[in-house]
Write a protein that holds these residues in place. Structure first.
Motif, PDB file in Angstrom:
ATOM      1  N   GLU A  19      -5.964   2.092  -1.044  1.00  4.91           N
ATOM      2  CA  GLU A  19      -6.509   0.948  -0.332  1.00  4.91           C
ATOM      3  C   GLU A  19      -5.391   0.052   0.161  1.00  4.91           C
ATOM      4  OE1 GLU A  19      -9.336  -2.934  -1.227  1.00  4.91           O
ATOM      5  OE2 GLU A  19      -9.793  -1.038  -2.236  1.00  4.91           O
TER       6      GLU A  19
ATOM      7  N   THR B 116      -7.833   8.461  -3.112  1.00  8.52           N
ATOM      8  CA  THR B 116      -8.131   7.395  -2.154  1.00  8.52           C
ATOM      9  C   THR B 116      -7.293   6.170  -2.491  1.00  8.52           C
ATOM     10  OG1 THR B 116     -10.407   8.186  -1.862  1.00  8.52           O
ATOM     11  CG2 THR B 116      -9.921   5.935  -1.170  1.00  8.52           C
TER      12      THR B 116
ATOM     13  N   GLY C 261      -7.625  -4.004   2.761  1.00  5.33           N
ATOM     14  CA  GLY C 261      -9.075  -3.917   2.623  1.00  5.33           C
ATOM     15  C   GLY C 261      -9.683  -2.650   3.165  1.00  5.33           C
ATOM     16  N   VAL C 262      -8.852  -1.670   3.518  1.00  5.99           N
ATOM     17  CA  VAL C 262      -9.337  -0.413   4.093  1.00  5.99           C
ATOM     18  C   VAL C 262      -8.941   0.735   3.165  1.00  5.99           C
ATOM     19  CG1 VAL C 262      -9.224   1.156   6.066  1.00  5.99           C
ATOM     20  CG2 VAL C 262      -9.109  -1.332   6.419  1.00  5.99           C
ATOM     21  N   ALA C 263      -9.895   1.626   2.886  1.00  7.13           N
ATOM     22  CA  ALA C 263      -9.608   2.817   2.084  1.00  7.13           C
ATOM     23  C   ALA C 263      -9.022   3.894   2.988  1.00  7.13           C
ATOM     24  CB  ALA C 263     -10.879   3.317   1.419  1.00  7.13           C
TER      25      ALA C 263
ATOM     26  N   ALA D 221       0.839  -1.200   0.000  1.00 10.21           N
ATOM     27  CA  ALA D 221       0.000   0.000   0.000  1.00 10.21           C
ATOM     28  C   ALA D 221       0.871   1.246   0.000  1.00 10.21           C
ATOM     29  CB  ALA D 221      -0.927  -0.007   1.211  1.00 10.21           C
TER      30      ALA D 221
END
Length: 394
Positions: free
Chosen positions: A334, A332, A337-339, A275
């Motif tokens: 990710e 945005t 699994g989280v934005a 990420a």
């Protein structure tokens, strides 16, 4: 003095030797674009020459049509390779089809229906001159070409070859008028001598082009950040030094931006390094989208980036910095699994033409970046000019 059959065989031998050498280079460097087309082109050209050697055993019409068509096809394959090498779009296939749709009936008519060696030589010479000049056009480098020297040399070889074929067409016109400037044997000798020399030069220049391409790739790898595709610190220092010297000489307003992602370590800790890489790439894409082609951008390492804005006013530099900051903030990302979103702090310094240099400009941009971090992050801070160095940064 020169036996035409021996010269044709010499031409054929030189073509085969060059093909073997180029094939060996191709096996080692298949990643170089266009080299496969060049190998195939030389093989087809060699086949055309072989059929020309066998012209005594083959009817004249078939020999003229097949051998010269193969030679021309080889030239078109060479053009395809050159255009791939120079990263240019290919010639439309309908152009090539139209070329042969005109060439074959015309040559066939003057080879079998109404045999005329002078007109036949004119048709072949004009066709060969045309494809030679097409290769010149395909090879000549433009401003953005990475490989520049050897393609110019190759274009020069093809230009000289094209001019010789134009001259050959010219003196064949004299034969039509009943006053031939050169007899047929001398004509064949000149063509074979030029062809042999050109074959050797073209093969060696192809190899030189491959070498220059590989050197350019190595240079690019040494100066490019592999993750983002931006320049690295080494390349930025070299290019920025040049731009700063130019700006001082012409008194051009120039600004340097230092950019640093806010709390980037927590991004890696919470969402993982993949990420984090996506954030780094996203920032690089944002920077590229917000600056001009003439501006200079680089990743210094980690989450640190730099942008040099030559010939830019204060208001324009502020606008660019704010556009980068706001564009990144609106993105945005990710991870796990989280934005999530990120922010960036930017320090900006103006070049003072009278007493400033790149190192001084960098120091002031770095201090401005530190001030942006201290002031709460996610903002742009402009460094005072050197004459104002005793003042506090707002």
């Amino acid at each position: 003095m020169f036996d035409p059959a021996t010269l044709v065989f010499t031409f054929f031998t030189a073509q085969c030797a060059g093909t073997v050498a180029l094939t060996a280079v191709w096996f080692i460097n298949r990643q170089v674009p266009g080299i496969g087309c060049w190998v195939l082109a030389r093989a087809v050209l060699g086949l055309g020459l072989l059929l020309f050697l066998l012209r005594i055993e083959i009817p004249l019409a078939a020999s003229a049509l097949i051998s010269t068509s193969l030679v021309l096809l080889g030239h078109f394959l060479a053009i395809a390779g050159s255009r791939r090498f120079m990263e240019r779009p290919q010639l439309p296939l309908r152009w090539i089809v139209l070329f042969f749709a005109v060439y074959l009936p015309v040559l066939g008519y003057f080879a079998s229906v109404h045999p005329d060696s002078a007109i036949r030589h004119i048709v072949v010479s004009v066709a060969l001159a045309g494809v030679s000049f097409l290769n010149v056009w395909s090879l000549w480098p433009d401003r953005d070409s990475v490989v520049r020297v050897s393609p110019r040399v190759m274009a020069g070889i093809y230009a000289f070859t094209g001019l010789l074929y134009v001259g050959r067409a010219g003196y064949q016109f004299s034969a039509l008028a009943g006053h031939p400037l050169i007899d047929p044997t001398t004509d064949i000798v000149l063509v074979m001598l030029e062809g042999t020399a050109a074959s050797v030069l073209i093969a060696s220049t192809y190899i030189t082009m491959v070498t220059e391409h590989l050197q350019a790739d190595l240079r690019q790898q040494a100066e490019t950040d592999p993750l983002t595709g931006l320049f690295n610190r080494r390349a930025f220092d070299r290019l920025a030094q040049r731009d700063v010297q130019t700006a001082r000489r012409h008194h051009d307003p120039t600004f340097l931006l230092f950019l640093d992602l806010d709390r980037f370590k927590s991004v890696n800790d919470r969402f993982g390094h993949l990420a984090g890489d996506r954030v780094i790439v996203g920032l690089a894409e944002t920077i590229t989208a917000c600056i001009r082609d003439t501006d200079l951008s680089a990743r210094f390492g980690g989450e640190e980036f730099a942008v040099l804005l030559p010939r830019t006013s204060l208001d324009s530099a502020k606008t660019v910095a704010e556009r980068i900051r706001q564009s990144l903030e609106s993105k945005t990302f990710e991870g796990e699994g989280v934005a999530f979103s990120v922010t960036i702090s930017i320090g900006m310094a103006a070049l003072d033409g009278g007493q400033d240099d790149l190192s001084g400009l960098m120091r002031r941009a770095d201090r401005a970046l530190y001030s942006a971090k201290e002031a709460g992050r996610n903002q742009v801070v402009i460094a005072p000019r050197p004459v104002e160095s005793g003042q506090q940064v707002a």
